[in-house]
Motif scaffolding. Structure first.
Motif, mmCIF file in Angstrom:
data_model
loop_
_atom_site.group_PDB
_atom_site.id
_atom_site.type_symbol
_atom_site.label_atom_id
_atom_site.label_comp_id
_atom_site.label_asym_id
_atom_site.label_seq_id
_atom_site.Cartn_x
_atom_site.Cartn_y
_atom_site.Cartn_z
ATOM 1 N N GLY A 41 0.791 -1.222 0.000
ATOM 2 C CA GLY A 41 0.000 0.000 0.000
ATOM 3 C C GLY A 41 0.823 1.273 0.000
ATOM 4 N N ALA A 42 2.153 1.143 -0.081
ATOM 5 C CA ALA A 42 3.024 2.320 -0.029
ATOM 6 C C ALA A 42 2.927 3.175 -1.293
ATOM 7 N N GLY A 43 2.485 2.559 -2.394
ATOM 8 C CA GLY A 43 2.347 3.326 -3.633
ATOM 9 C C GLY A 43 3.273 2.888 -4.759
ATOM 10 N N LYS A 44 3.943 1.769 -4.590
ATOM 11 C CA LYS A 44 4.902 1.293 -5.607
ATOM 12 C C LYS A 44 4.216 1.047 -6.948
ATOM 13 N N SER A 45 3.122 0.293 -6.917
ATOM 14 C CA SER A 45 2.424 -0.021 -8.169
ATOM 15 C C SER A 45 1.850 1.238 -8.804
ATOM 16 N N THR A 46 1.349 2.135 -7.967
ATOM 17 C CA THR A 46 0.795 3.388 -8.490
ATOM 18 C C THR A 46 1.879 4.206 -9.186
ATOM 19 N N VAL A 54 -0.787 4.393 -17.198
ATOM 20 C CA VAL A 54 -2.023 3.713 -16.793
ATOM 21 C C VAL A 54 -2.885 4.678 -15.960
ATOM 22 N N HIS A 55 -2.236 5.374 -15.029
ATOM 23 C CA HIS A 55 -2.907 6.392 -14.221
ATOM 24 C C HIS A 55 -2.323 7.762 -14.543
ATOM 25 N N GLN A 56 -3.175 8.785 -14.527
ATOM 26 C CA GLN A 56 -2.712 10.156 -14.718
ATOM 27 C C GLN A 56 -2.599 10.812 -13.346
HETATM 28 N N1 LIG Z 1 -7.265 1.651 -8.606
HETATM 29 C C1 LIG Z 1 -7.294 2.002 -7.309
HETATM 30 N N2 LIG Z 1 -8.443 2.430 -6.725
HETATM 31 C C2 LIG Z 1 -8.459 2.805 -5.446
HETATM 32 N N3 LIG Z 1 -7.392 2.795 -4.620
HETATM 33 C C3 LIG Z 1 -6.241 2.358 -5.129
HETATM 34 C C4 LIG Z 1 -6.120 1.936 -6.502
HETATM 35 N N4 LIG Z 1 -4.828 1.571 -6.726
HETATM 36 C C5 LIG Z 1 -4.184 1.750 -5.567
HETATM 37 N N5 LIG Z 1 -5.012 2.211 -4.608
HETATM 38 C C6 LIG Z 1 -4.636 2.547 -3.215
HETATM 39 O O1 LIG Z 1 -3.475 3.363 -3.271
HETATM 40 C C7 LIG Z 1 -2.552 2.996 -2.255
HETATM 41 C C8 LIG Z 1 -1.237 2.574 -2.894
HETATM 42 O O2 LIG Z 1 -1.448 1.340 -3.533
HETATM 43 P P1 LIG Z 1 -0.353 0.613 -4.407
HETATM 44 O O3 LIG Z 1 0.269 1.614 -5.335
HETATM 45 O O4 LIG Z 1 -0.987 -0.567 -5.025
HETATM 46 O O5 LIG Z 1 0.739 0.188 -3.317
HETATM 47 P P2 LIG Z 1 1.887 -0.928 -3.391
HETATM 48 O O6 LIG Z 1 2.055 -1.353 -4.817
HETATM 49 O O7 LIG Z 1 3.098 -0.249 -2.829
HETATM 50 O O8 LIG Z 1 1.420 -2.047 -2.518
HETATM 51 C C9 LIG Z 1 -3.246 1.909 -1.429
HETATM 52 O O9 LIG Z 1 -3.895 2.525 -0.346
HETATM 53 C C10 LIG Z 1 -4.240 1.327 -2.412
HETATM 54 O O10 LIG Z 1 -5.349 0.755 -1.754
#
Ligand SMILES: Nc1ncnc2c1ncn2[C@@H]1O[C@H](COP(=O)(O)OP(=O)(O)O)[C@@H](O)[C@H]1O
Ligand SMILES: [Mg+2]
Length: 86
Positions: A41-46, A54-56
């Motif tokens: 949940g740190a934001g790595k994937s985001t 993928v996301h703006q």
């Molecule tokens: N598509 C989404 N819709 C709503 N919340 C999201 C979405 N993607 C990520 N989040 C939230 O954003 C935060 C960061 O998530 P994420 O980037 O997946 O973290 P990590 O990859 O480091 O585990 C988390 O609180 C997650 O629940």
């Protein structure tokens, strides 16, 4: 060419009430390898999804070789040489 290939300045990305990226600064030089670390949940994937279109981001700036870029899709990022390999 600038000092950095890819640069993020003060990038913010929220999902509803959740702030996934809270003013991210990132600088990548040619040849560098970075490891992205953080708890679930740190934001790595985001972060990866923002740099691959993928996301703006809600706000902030992305620069590629010093030029401001806007990515609306993975096709946009791939054209510029940015890709995620899953
Ligand atoms: N598509 C989404 N819709 C709503 N919340 C999201 C979405 N993607 C990520 N989040 C939230 O954003 C935060 C960061 O998530 P994420 O980037 O997946 O973290 P990590 O990859 O480091 O585990 C988390 O609180 C997650 O629940
Ligand atoms: Mg993840």
């Amino acid at each position: 060419m600038g000092e950095y290939i890819l640069e993020l300045k003060d990038v913010v990305k929220t999902f509803g009430g959740v702030t996934a990226l809270d003013g991210v600064h990132f600088q990548l030089k040619k040849g560098e390898i970075h490891a992205l670390m953080g708890e679930n949940g740190a934001g790595k994937s985001t972060f990866i999804k923002v740099i691959t279109g993928v996301h703006q981001p809600d706000s902030g700036m992305m620069l590629l070789e010093g030029e401001k870029i806007t990515l609306r899709s993975t096709e946009d990022s791939a054209k510029l040489g940015i890709a995620a390999i899953y």
